[in-house]
Design an enzyme around this catalytic site. Structure first.
Site, mmCIF file in Angstrom:
data_model
loop_
_atom_site.group_PDB
_atom_site.id
_atom_site.type_symbol
_atom_site.label_atom_id
_atom_site.label_comp_id
_atom_site.label_asym_id
_atom_site.label_seq_id
_atom_site.Cartn_x
_atom_site.Cartn_y
_atom_site.Cartn_z
ATOM 1 N N HIS A 88 136.485 99.359 74.088
ATOM 2 C CA HIS A 88 137.025 98.222 73.336
ATOM 3 C C HIS A 88 138.365 97.754 73.912
ATOM 4 O O HIS A 88 139.411 98.218 73.453
ATOM 5 C CB HIS A 88 137.241 98.630 71.872
ATOM 6 C CG HIS A 88 135.975 98.810 71.099
ATOM 7 N ND1 HIS A 88 135.399 97.794 70.376
ATOM 8 C CD2 HIS A 88 135.175 99.884 70.934
ATOM 9 C CE1 HIS A 88 134.296 98.243 69.783
ATOM 10 N NE2 HIS A 88 134.137 99.517 70.113
ATOM 11 N N GLU A 95 139.856 95.095 73.284
ATOM 12 C CA GLU A 95 140.621 94.379 72.241
ATOM 13 C C GLU A 95 141.409 95.349 71.348
ATOM 14 O O GLU A 95 142.288 94.938 70.598
ATOM 15 C CB GLU A 95 139.671 93.506 71.407
ATOM 16 C CG GLU A 95 138.888 94.203 70.305
ATOM 17 C CD GLU A 95 137.681 95.007 70.809
ATOM 18 O OE1 GLU A 95 137.522 95.129 72.047
ATOM 19 O OE2 GLU A 95 136.935 95.539 69.972
ATOM 20 N N CYS A 150 130.835 96.740 73.145
ATOM 21 C CA CYS A 150 130.182 97.694 72.247
ATOM 22 C C CYS A 150 128.875 97.111 71.713
ATOM 23 O O CYS A 150 127.954 96.889 72.473
ATOM 24 C CB CYS A 150 131.148 98.077 71.128
ATOM 25 S SG CYS A 150 130.666 99.570 70.267
#
Lengths: 228, 322
Positions: free
Chosen positions: A195, A197, A86
């Site tokens: 994302h 994560e 990002c």
């Protein structure tokens, strides 16, 4: 293998990144403040999402001149894995570690939802745990993820298999060639808008992102611990 | 140094002997003349202004490696100069069309010339200072071809320096006249004066004339115009106001611009065919050793614009610290 999560003023996905690596992946990880002058002791560099320096001027434009970015460039040159997610991707673009630039989403809206990605290239140190053309679900959360590069650069990205992830089905932000994530020519710097994560635990709605981190560790082990 | 007997009195200056044979004492007069002496007036303060301006310009030229006969300013209206034998030529450099050039050749006044040009006029009041071609100069033995080449080269050098200097002061150097002389060794040296009497100086923004055309054409108060020039020459530029405009490149679709364009269309502004949205930045930059133009370009390339997707342009304005 020891990871660094780089923290800029305005980073806000640093804790998620730390959590993913430490608790879900089970690897060593440390927060590294943006003024740090050495990354020598780390084996992998993670640039998390957020709004570094308030996204002033352009996303990532200010962060790329911070002290730690000189070290990130060094780490990239040394062949260490560098992942920018990002805002981290935007910083890598501004720093010139990856080609192209980011524009505002076509809709001009900030988009926060899960999207389907296609793994275009599973022969990288970031994607080897995925199947070729596997479709995975990963959340996105950005206002400026509309990837752009000129035709020549796009042709090069395609020819070198540098497009690692594309949006599958509908393109949320208008990015060129549905690009969601690209890798450098050398194959050790990956930038992506989604994302991973945030998708490391079924409790949080999916764990498709975990394989990305597992790929990094796998490659590192093969390279470093082969005789252990 | 002592002022001796009057050697010569011209339209604008008196020249006195000194106790040094190589040096003369110049006194600037308050008289203004134009059209070869047909129009005359005495304007209080003009001698002082021309002396001050000439002294400043000759000093600046000397600092930049262009020698002249100028030695030093003595008082508001007087200066000491090296004694030279004036070559009876007026060397004129033109950057823009004006005056006799515009009239003779029908080129609109103010039009920029593709390159600076040099003209020579015969310093002869009785003949009305006629324009000369190089063969005339040679045949009249006013100067040989080598000397003409030197005059041209020196005049263009002076032009480069003065154009830049005036530009920084917000003034356009349209054209100017120089006179040269020979010292006792035959070296050609810049002489006479450089002032609004001998230059056309226009305000870069308003095109206001700040030179003798004010008198020639009755455009207002001559000393006000000359005071403006002197004030700007005395005022050191200490900083720049820079405006930077950044927009998405033509080849890059501008999502914001598209939305705004559609919005304008819905308000019935159907004539709007394109909207590009960009950023506008104002920078105040202190003067430094680095050319400001280079500094700004560098900043744009490195930080202010992302040249992968953005174009930039900038405007630089000189400013003086308050």
């Amino acid at each position: 293998m020891k990871f660094a999560v780089i923290v800029f003023p305005g980073s806000n996905c640093d804790v998620d990144m730390y959590h993913a690596v430490k608790d879900e992946l089970g690897a060593e990880v440390e927060y590294v403040w943006h003024d740090r002058k050495s990354l020598d002791k780390f084996d992998g560099i993670l640039l998390p999402g957020g709004f570094s320096y308030g996204d002033y001027l352009r996303s990532g434009a200010i962060a790329r001149f911070s002290n730690v970015m000189k070290e990130v460039v060094k780490a990239a040159e040394a062949g260490k894995p560098v992942l920018g997610v990002c805002n981290g991707f935007q910083i890598l673009l501004e720093a010139g570690l990856l080609p192209g630039a980011m524009k505002r989403n076509e809709s001009l809206k900030f988009i926060c939802r899960s999207v389907e990605l296609q793994v275009e290239n599973n022969k990288t140190m970031f994607s080897s745990a995925y199947e070729s053309n596997e479709v995975i679900t990963i959340p996105i959360a950005h206002g400026e993820g509309n990837y752009y590069c000129d035709e020549e650069t796009l042709a090069k990205l395609k020819a070198n298999n540098q497009i690692v992830f594309t949006y599958s089905g509908s393109n949320p932000n208008g990015s060129l060639a549905d690009i969601a994530g690209i890798i450098n020519e050398k194959g050790n710097v990956l930038g992506m808008m989604p994302h991973p994560e945030r998708a490391v635990d079924e409790l949080l709605g999916g764990a498709d992102g975990l394989k990305l981190f597992q790929s990094i560790v796998k490659q590192w082990r093969e390279a470093h611990v082969v005789n252990a | 140094m002592e002022k001796g007997t009057l050697l010569y009195e011209g339209k604008a200056k008196k020249v006195y002997q000194t106790n040094n044979d190589d040096i003369v004492w110049i006194e600037y007069k308050d008289s203004a003349t134009a059209f070869n002496g047909e129009k005359k007036a005495s304007i209080a303060g003009k001698g002082r202004l021309n002396n001050e301006i000439t002294s400043l310009l000759f000093s600046k030229l000397q600092a930049l490696g262009i020698d002249s006969h100028f030695i030093k300013k003595l008082s508001a209206t007087e200066q000491l100069v090296k004694k030279v034998e004036i070559i009876p030529l007026e060397t004129v450099v033109r950057n823009f069309s004006a005056g006799s050039f515009a009239k003779r050749l029908g080129v609109e006044e103010g039009a920029k010339l593709a390159r600076p040009i040099v003209e020579f006029y015969y310093k002869d009041d009785a003949l009305g200072d006629p324009l000369l071609i190089e063969d005339h100069i040679e045949i009249l033995q006013l100067a040989n071809s080598d000397e003409v080449a030197i005059l041209k080269e020196k005049a263009l050098q002076v032009n480069t320096v003065l154009s830049e200097l005036f530009k920084e002061l917000g003034i356009r150097l349209v054209d100017f006249k120089l006179e040269f002389g020979k010292d006792e060794n035959g070296n050609i040296l810049l002489a006479d004066e450089i002032s609004p009497d001998t230059c056309r100086l226009w305000d870069d923004k308003t095109n206001e004339k700040l030179d003798k055309d004010v008198f020639r054409r009755d455009l207002g108060n001559l000393t006000d115009a000359y005071e403006t020039i002197l004030a700007r020459l005395r005022r050191p530029i200490s900083m720049y106001k820079v405006k930077v405009f950044v927009t998405l490149r033509e080849s890059v679709l501008d999502p914001q611009g598209t939305v705004v364009k559609n919005s304008l269309h819905s308000l019935n502004y159907s004539e709007v065919s394109d909207v590009r949205i960009g950023k506008y930045m104002e920078l105040t930059i202190d003067k430094s050793d680095r050319p400001v133009d280079e500094v700004v370009k560098d900043m744009c390339e490195r930080l202010l614009a992302n040249v992968v997707i953005e174009d930039y342009r900038y405007e630089i304005e000189e400013a003086v610290a308050q």
